[in-house]
Design a protein around this motif. Structure first.
Motif, mmCIF file in Angstrom:
data_model
loop_
_atom_site.group_PDB
_atom_site.id
_atom_site.type_symbol
_atom_site.label_atom_id
_atom_site.label_comp_id
_atom_site.label_asym_id
_atom_site.label_seq_id
_atom_site.Cartn_x
_atom_site.Cartn_y
_atom_site.Cartn_z
ATOM 1 N N ASP A 181 -104.285 -11.748 60.073
ATOM 2 C CA ASP A 181 -105.021 -12.410 59.009
ATOM 3 C C ASP A 181 -106.475 -12.682 59.373
ATOM 4 O O ASP A 181 -107.256 -13.147 58.531
ATOM 5 C CB ASP A 181 -104.346 -13.735 58.642
ATOM 6 N N ALA A 182 -106.873 -12.387 60.608
ATOM 7 C CA ALA A 182 -108.263 -12.581 61.011
ATOM 8 C C ALA A 182 -109.168 -11.481 60.471
ATOM 9 O O ALA A 182 -110.391 -11.543 60.619
ATOM 10 C CB ALA A 182 -108.373 -12.621 62.538
ATOM 11 N N LEU A 183 -108.560 -10.478 59.844
ATOM 12 C CA LEU A 183 -109.323 -9.347 59.313
ATOM 13 C C LEU A 183 -109.041 -9.195 57.828
ATOM 14 O O LEU A 183 -107.888 -9.156 57.400
ATOM 15 C CB LEU A 183 -108.922 -8.064 60.050
ATOM 16 N N GLY A 184 -110.105 -9.119 57.029
ATOM 17 C CA GLY A 184 -109.941 -8.985 55.594
ATOM 18 C C GLY A 184 -110.801 -7.862 55.032
ATOM 19 O O GLY A 184 -111.851 -7.532 55.587
ATOM 20 N N LEU A 185 -110.357 -7.288 53.925
ATOM 21 C CA LEU A 185 -111.084 -6.212 53.258
ATOM 22 C C LEU A 185 -111.353 -6.614 51.812
ATOM 23 O O LEU A 185 -110.445 -7.032 51.098
ATOM 24 C CB LEU A 185 -110.274 -4.913 53.285
ATOM 25 N N GLU A 186 -112.604 -6.487 51.392
ATOM 26 C CA GLU A 186 -112.989 -6.814 50.016
ATOM 27 C C GLU A 186 -113.613 -5.573 49.376
ATOM 28 O O GLU A 186 -114.583 -5.016 49.908
ATOM 29 C CB GLU A 186 -113.984 -7.972 50.004
ATOM 30 N N LEU A 187 -113.060 -5.132 48.248
ATOM 31 C CA LEU A 187 -113.567 -3.951 47.550
ATOM 32 C C LEU A 187 -114.298 -4.377 46.282
ATOM 33 O O LEU A 187 -113.815 -5.217 45.526
ATOM 34 C CB LEU A 187 -112.416 -3.009 47.181
ATOM 35 N N CYS A 188 -115.468 -3.776 46.060
ATOM 36 C CA CYS A 188 -116.235 -4.021 44.841
ATOM 37 C C CYS A 188 -116.673 -2.653 44.314
ATOM 38 O O CYS A 188 -117.764 -2.172 44.632
ATOM 39 C CB CYS A 188 -117.428 -4.921 45.138
ATOM 40 N N ILE A 189 -115.803 -2.020 43.523
ATOM 41 C CA ILE A 189 -115.997 -0.644 43.087
ATOM 42 C C ILE A 189 -116.071 -0.592 41.567
ATOM 43 O O ILE A 189 -115.167 -1.070 40.885
ATOM 44 C CB ILE A 189 -114.823 0.260 43.557
ATOM 45 N N THR A 190 -117.159 -0.029 41.034
ATOM 46 C CA THR A 190 -117.237 0.112 39.586
ATOM 47 C C THR A 190 -116.311 1.246 39.142
ATOM 48 O O THR A 190 -116.016 2.161 39.914
ATOM 49 C CB THR A 190 -118.673 0.427 39.119
ATOM 50 N N GLU A 191 -115.854 1.167 37.901
ATOM 51 C CA GLU A 191 -114.918 2.171 37.396
ATOM 52 C C GLU A 191 -115.551 3.558 37.396
ATOM 53 O O GLU A 191 -114.895 4.558 37.713
ATOM 54 C CB GLU A 191 -114.468 1.790 35.985
ATOM 55 N N ALA A 192 -116.831 3.642 37.040
ATOM 56 C CA ALA A 192 -117.517 4.940 37.026
ATOM 57 C C ALA A 192 -117.590 5.538 38.426
ATOM 58 O O ALA A 192 -117.446 6.751 38.612
ATOM 59 C CB ALA A 192 -118.920 4.782 36.447
ATOM 60 N N ALA A 193 -117.797 4.682 39.439
ATOM 61 C CA ALA A 193 -117.926 5.175 40.818
ATOM 62 C C ALA A 193 -116.598 5.700 41.353
ATOM 63 O O ALA A 193 -116.582 6.603 42.196
ATOM 64 C CB ALA A 193 -118.451 4.073 41.722
ATOM 65 N N ARG A 194 -115.488 5.164 40.887
ATOM 66 C CA ARG A 194 -114.185 5.582 41.403
ATOM 67 C C ARG A 194 -113.947 7.080 41.179
ATOM 68 O O ARG A 194 -113.277 7.730 41.970
ATOM 69 C CB ARG A 194 -113.057 4.782 40.743
ATOM 70 N N GLY A 195 -114.479 7.624 40.100
ATOM 71 C CA GLY A 195 -114.257 9.031 39.808
ATOM 72 C C GLY A 195 -115.324 9.950 40.362
ATOM 73 O O GLY A 195 -115.219 11.179 40.227
ATOM 74 N N ALA A 196 -116.368 9.388 40.997
ATOM 75 C CA ALA A 196 -117.426 10.213 41.577
ATOM 76 C C ALA A 196 -116.918 10.913 42.832
ATOM 77 O O ALA A 196 -115.951 10.469 43.461
ATOM 78 C CB ALA A 196 -118.639 9.344 41.907
ATOM 79 N N TYR A 197 -117.568 12.008 43.197
ATOM 80 C CA TYR A 197 -117.139 12.794 44.346
ATOM 81 C C TYR A 197 -118.054 12.589 45.542
ATOM 82 O O TYR A 197 -119.277 12.489 45.400
ATOM 83 C CB TYR A 197 -117.081 14.279 43.987
ATOM 84 N N VAL A 198 -117.427 12.517 46.724
ATOM 85 C CA VAL A 198 -118.158 12.365 47.986
ATOM 86 C C VAL A 198 -117.508 13.259 49.042
ATOM 87 O O VAL A 198 -116.340 13.635 48.909
ATOM 88 C CB VAL A 198 -118.126 10.905 48.488
ATOM 89 N N PRO A 199 -118.250 13.604 50.100
ATOM 90 C CA PRO A 199 -117.612 14.298 51.216
ATOM 91 C C PRO A 199 -116.509 13.404 51.792
ATOM 92 O O PRO A 199 -116.683 12.199 51.920
ATOM 93 C CB PRO A 199 -118.756 14.489 52.220
ATOM 94 N N SER A 200 -115.383 13.994 52.121
ATOM 95 C CA SER A 200 -114.283 13.198 52.671
ATOM 96 C C SER A 200 -114.662 12.591 54.014
ATOM 97 O O SER A 200 -115.464 13.138 54.760
ATOM 98 C CB SER A 200 -113.027 14.066 52.834
ATOM 99 N N HIS A 201 -114.087 11.410 54.296
ATOM 100 C CA HIS A 201 -114.245 10.712 55.568
ATOM 101 C C HIS A 201 -115.680 10.287 55.840
ATOM 102 O O HIS A 201 -116.150 10.334 56.974
ATOM 103 C CB HIS A 201 -113.684 11.558 56.725
ATOM 104 N N ILE A 202 -116.375 9.882 54.772
ATOM 105 C CA ILE A 202 -117.712 9.324 54.919
ATOM 106 C C ILE A 202 -117.641 7.823 55.184
ATOM 107 O O ILE A 202 -118.407 7.274 55.966
ATOM 108 C CB ILE A 202 -118.559 9.610 53.656
ATOM 109 N N LEU A 203 -116.693 7.138 54.547
ATOM 110 C CA LEU A 203 -116.613 5.684 54.665
ATOM 111 C C LEU A 203 -115.879 5.205 55.914
ATOM 112 O O LEU A 203 -116.228 4.184 56.492
ATOM 113 C CB LEU A 203 -115.931 5.097 53.425
#
Length: 213
Positions: free
Chosen positions: A91-113
């Motif tokens: 529980d000392a580690l948390g993840l927060e996502l803030c993704i717009t709906e339009a961005a979810r369908g955009a394409y990126v090179p895999s394994h960038i994040l």
């Protein structure tokens, strides 16, 4: 025409080389997580980690190195990786996502994040007893896709891990983006009282294609 085809093949080969560097790097760190759990005699968590690592690697090796994936697919891999790290940090580690709906369908090179998230986890510094919350954001602005990874460190974190040429995470991301987009992509680092943020900006392109390919 022949020169263009050769350039495309060379770019694909360089992308595959970069991926061949990423997988052992990830595996080394993942096995450290397993080792930590074993030393704690937390065998159920260690077994869970091994299963999750296997699933992650299977997913990571599925697409070709020169292909793109949706932001949604990239985030699914990030969440899978995060789940592995939470087995060690709890529980000392948390993840927060803030993704717009339009961005979810955009394409990126895999394994960038994933390399940026890994750096944030390894080098972010939250106050003692506080949750180290890594924030991942994605949005579209002016025909460009903007990805952000923020950790709690002020003047450290992501920047410490990758600002120098010896840092694997930022070097990997920068080289990979350059092979896809040339000088049309950027990676910047900024530190404030809210933490250290790595921002990736790329043009919106058709799926499966590199800019200029």
């Amino acid at each position: 025409m022949a020169a263009g085809a050769l350039e495309t093949r060379l770019a694909a080969a360089n992308l595959e080389l970069l991926r061949s560097q990423l997988q052992p790097h990830f595996l080394f760190n993942a096995l450290n997580t397993v080792s930590t759990l074993v030393l704690k005699s937390d065998m159920p968590a260690a077994d869970d980690a091994i299963v999750r690592i296997s699933r992650y690697l299977r997913s990571a090796l599925a697409p070709r190195a020169d292909e793109t994936v949706t932001v949604a697919d990239e985030l699914a891999d990030v969440e899978q990786y995060f789940a592995i790290e939470r087995l060690r940090f709890g529980d000392a580690l948390g993840l927060e996502l803030c993704i717009t709906e339009a961005a979810r369908g955009a394409y990126v090179p895999s394994h960038i994040l994933q390399p940026l998230v890994e750096n944030a986890i390894r080098h972010g510094m939250a106050p003692a007893g506080a949750v180290m919350r890594v924030k991942v954001g994605a949005s579209i602005d002016g025909g460009r896709l903007r990805l952000r990874v923020t950790d709690p460190a002020q003047g450290g974190g992501v920047a410490v891990a990758g600002a120098s040429t010896n840092g694997f995470g930022l070097r990997y991301v920068r080289e990979r983006l350059q092979l896809f987009y040339g000088f049309e992509a950027s990676v910047t680092l900024a530190s404030s009282t809210g933490g250290t943020t790595a921002t990736v900006e790329v043009p919106l392109v058709h799926p499966g294609k590199r800019t200029g390919a």
